[in-house]
Design an enzyme around this catalytic site. Structure first.
Site, PDB file in Angstrom:
ATOM      1  N   GLY A 190     -50.463 -10.161  23.648  1.00  0.00           N
ATOM      2  CA  GLY A 190     -49.333  -9.965  23.059  1.00  0.00           C
ATOM      3  C   GLY A 190     -48.436 -10.941  22.737  1.00  0.00           C
ATOM      4  O   GLY A 190     -49.287 -12.311  22.230  1.00  0.00           O
ATOM      5  N   GLU A 191     -47.174 -11.083  22.489  1.00  0.00           N
ATOM      6  CA  GLU A 191     -46.130 -12.229  22.232  1.00  0.00           C
ATOM      7  C   GLU A 191     -46.146 -12.417  20.885  1.00  0.00           C
ATOM      8  O   GLU A 191     -45.237 -13.294  20.122  1.00  0.00           O
ATOM      9  CB  GLU A 191     -46.613 -13.575  23.178  1.00  0.00           C
ATOM     10  CG  GLU A 191     -46.622 -13.634  24.368  1.00  0.00           C
ATOM     11  CD  GLU A 191     -47.026 -14.960  24.979  1.00  0.00           C
ATOM     12  OE1 GLU A 191     -47.283 -15.766  24.293  1.00  0.00           O
ATOM     13  OE2 GLU A 191     -47.035 -14.952  26.314  1.00  0.00           O
ATOM     14  N   GLY A 192     -47.314 -12.047  20.086  1.00  0.00           N
ATOM     15  CA  GLY A 192     -47.365 -12.208  18.813  1.00  0.00           C
ATOM     16  C   GLY A 192     -48.436 -13.353  18.304  1.00  0.00           C
ATOM     17  O   GLY A 192     -48.781 -13.703  17.387  1.00  0.00           O
TER      18      GLY A 192
ATOM     19  N   THR B 210     -40.681 -12.469  18.514  1.00  0.00           N
ATOM     20  CA  THR B 210     -41.214 -11.937  19.775  1.00  0.00           C
ATOM     21  C   THR B 210     -40.046 -11.304  20.530  1.00  0.00           C
ATOM     22  O   THR B 210     -38.972 -11.882  20.884  1.00  0.00           O
ATOM     23  CB  THR B 210     -41.636 -13.347  20.728  1.00  0.00           C
ATOM     24  OG1 THR B 210     -42.438 -14.103  19.870  1.00  0.00           O
ATOM     25  CG2 THR B 210     -42.345 -12.799  21.901  1.00  0.00           C
TER      26      THR B 210
END
Lengths: 352, 352
Positions: A317-319, A64
């Site tokens: 997001g963030e992964g 991240t």
């Protein structure tokens, strides 16, 4: 030769003979041929990338990457800029969405400061690889210098190499950066050639008026900075972001190391597109994690020939998408490794 | 009152107050509101169904119901009929696709003979609940008698009750039965009113000519048997199958017990539609696991107001989609249970 050019040159086409071997095995498992659809595709691609007829389930890590954006001050986001470092600390403590889903997927999370406008003072549990203290406002000039852009990409390349040596063999991307759908849409419009309004969405949740302002801001930034769509590093430097550069670097680095890389959502896809502009061969190593709500993602995926693994209306997001996709890629490999063959199970094949 | 009618009457609407409570919690977790898309929907629906503000991760089981079909002798399938019992034994030994994916999802698998044309002689590791030795050929008459159809549905109802008492609280459906896309398309056409050719696909993989024959066979079976589309049991008896009836029963039983039920692919969706025709309230307890390759599934899902969780080009059945969906439903509950709130994490909300 620069480290980036050297990395791009190391990317080799996947050995098709391993695809044939994988297909031959998939076709003798106790199921109608092809009936597990994309699970079979994931297994086949992973066998090809690893160049190993019977790969173990991979050791997984999601990166991240965090960075701030000068343009966030221009009202393009629903959240204030201080949320970037606050969320970085949330990642480190394990309380964010990415932490929850990575735990489920059996993936580790590496939190990387590439360009947050905050001094973390060597806080533990994260990588301090800061290249800049937030990008410049792209409404006033370039996001960063060409040297800074190179350094951001090199962060991702270095991490791919470091974590391969630690035994990780499935890498995933993720991002954190208030305002970062704005540079991502700028990258998307520049490289795909599509109008800004067709590739710009609401990010974390802006209203109609703010969306109009965001489109105008991106159009202005592109006409002011004039990035060259054939030059990935130029696009990154002029209208990109630090975390986006690191994502591009992770993609290039993974492919150079012969590892698959899972590309999360919209911001990660913009990073992947920068990598693809530098070296199109990287796409063979990429898996698109999920279909983002952000409207610009589709055109970028199409350019790279990628199809998302899940479509769950996500836009965090963030992964987080990478974590879900890794579970389903594991499903494919488990099928490949663990299912009985027609002969083993004494089941009649279609020839009966 | 029959057991089926009694079960249908026990199905209560989900308590909306728990949806509100779940939504309130989802909105204070450290993410933009709604940004985890359908993962949030899964959590919200599960909280509602359980009537529990903070449910544990569920104990899961997938029921793979097996039955044979007289119509399989008419060349509607790519595989010979003996594959049904062979695959049942493969399930019991743990070598099939469903076993592999259920292990990954942390789900148990219950293998249930409802109507296989084979004597398993009390083989261990499976449920012996045979109602019939394969259905009659629907080209010559009804698949089964009304009494047999009731008994098949009761198999599913009994298992939902039994496994709830064993502590399982997330049930999934699956099927095995060579030829069973044929009765499923017949059910689909009958209840949705769509032309047979628009809801009939290639099953395990028949060619163009065989597909034409399959469409003709279904049209013939429907005009010969004249099932009443408003009467789920009549449709099941006239053009259905034993495993399809048990799936319908599992859906009704789960809903009556207040448990969520994951509906696998095409055959399971036909079973779910039988249940829905008997009692539309069952749909609130159902989750559609995956978008099947079989073209008839979409219209049935639409009728029930369900949207599949994944779309991976699968067409295996057995409950393989249910296993994948259960993992993603767990993802939603984990997000709901484990993520930090804005207040806990010291992160500024958008008003911040």
């Amino acid at each position: 030769m620069s480290r980036i050019a050297e990395t791009a040159r190391k990317i080799k086409p996947v050995d098709r003979r391993f695809h044939e071997k994988a297909q031959a095995r998939l076709d003798i498992l106790t199921k109608p041929q092809g009936s597990l659809g994309r699970l079979e595709e994931f297994a086949l691609r992973l066998v090809g990338i690893y160049g190993n007829e019977m790969p173990e389930l991979p050791k997984k890590i999601i990166f991240t990457f965090a960075g701030d954006h000068g343009v966030a001050d221009a009202g393009v986001s629903a959240f204030p800029k201080e949320v970037t470092p606050q969320m970085v600390l949330n990642f480190v403590r394990g309380g964010a969405g990415i932490n929850v889903l990575a735990r489920q997927a059996g993936a580790d999370v590496a939190v990387v400061d590439v360009g947050v406008d905050y001094d973390f003072e060597n806080a533990e549990g994260m990588h301090h690889m800061k290249v800049l203290q937030g990008t410049g406002n792209i409404l006033d000039g370039p996001a960063m210098t060409p040297e800074e852009a190179e350094k951001c990409v090199e962060v991702g390349i270095a991490l791919a190499k470091e974590y391969k040596s630690k035994g990780y063999n499935l890498l995933g991307t993720g991002d954190m950066g208030i305002g970062n759908t704005t540079p991502s849409s700028a990258i998307c419009s520049c490289i795909t050639g599509l109008p800004v309004k067709d590739v710009t969405g609401r990010g974390t949740g802006i209203d109609d008026e703010a969306l109009k302002g965001k489109v105008n801001a991106i159009e202005k930034a592109l006409s002011l900075n004039k990035p060259d769509p054939r030059d990935g590093l130029d696009v990154l430097a002029k209208v990109g972001g630090a975390e986006i550069g690191a994502i591009a670097g992770l993609c290039l680095g993974a492919a150079a190391e012969g590892l698959p890389v899972v590309v999360d959502g919209f911001i990660s896809t913009a990073g992947a597109l920068i990598a693809h502009t530098i070296e199109p061969g990287v796409a063979e190593y990429m898996f698109s994690a999920h279909r983002s709500v952000e409207i610009g993602q589709g055109a970028m995926l199409e350019k790279m020939g990628l199809e998302p693994i899940v479509d769950l209306g996500m836009r965090l997001g963030e992964g987080t998408g990478s974590a879900l996709a890794m579970m389903l890629m594991d499903s494919g490999l488990r099928i490949y490794r663990e299912m009985a063959t027609f002969a083993d199970a004494g089941v009649s094949d279609r020839e009966g």
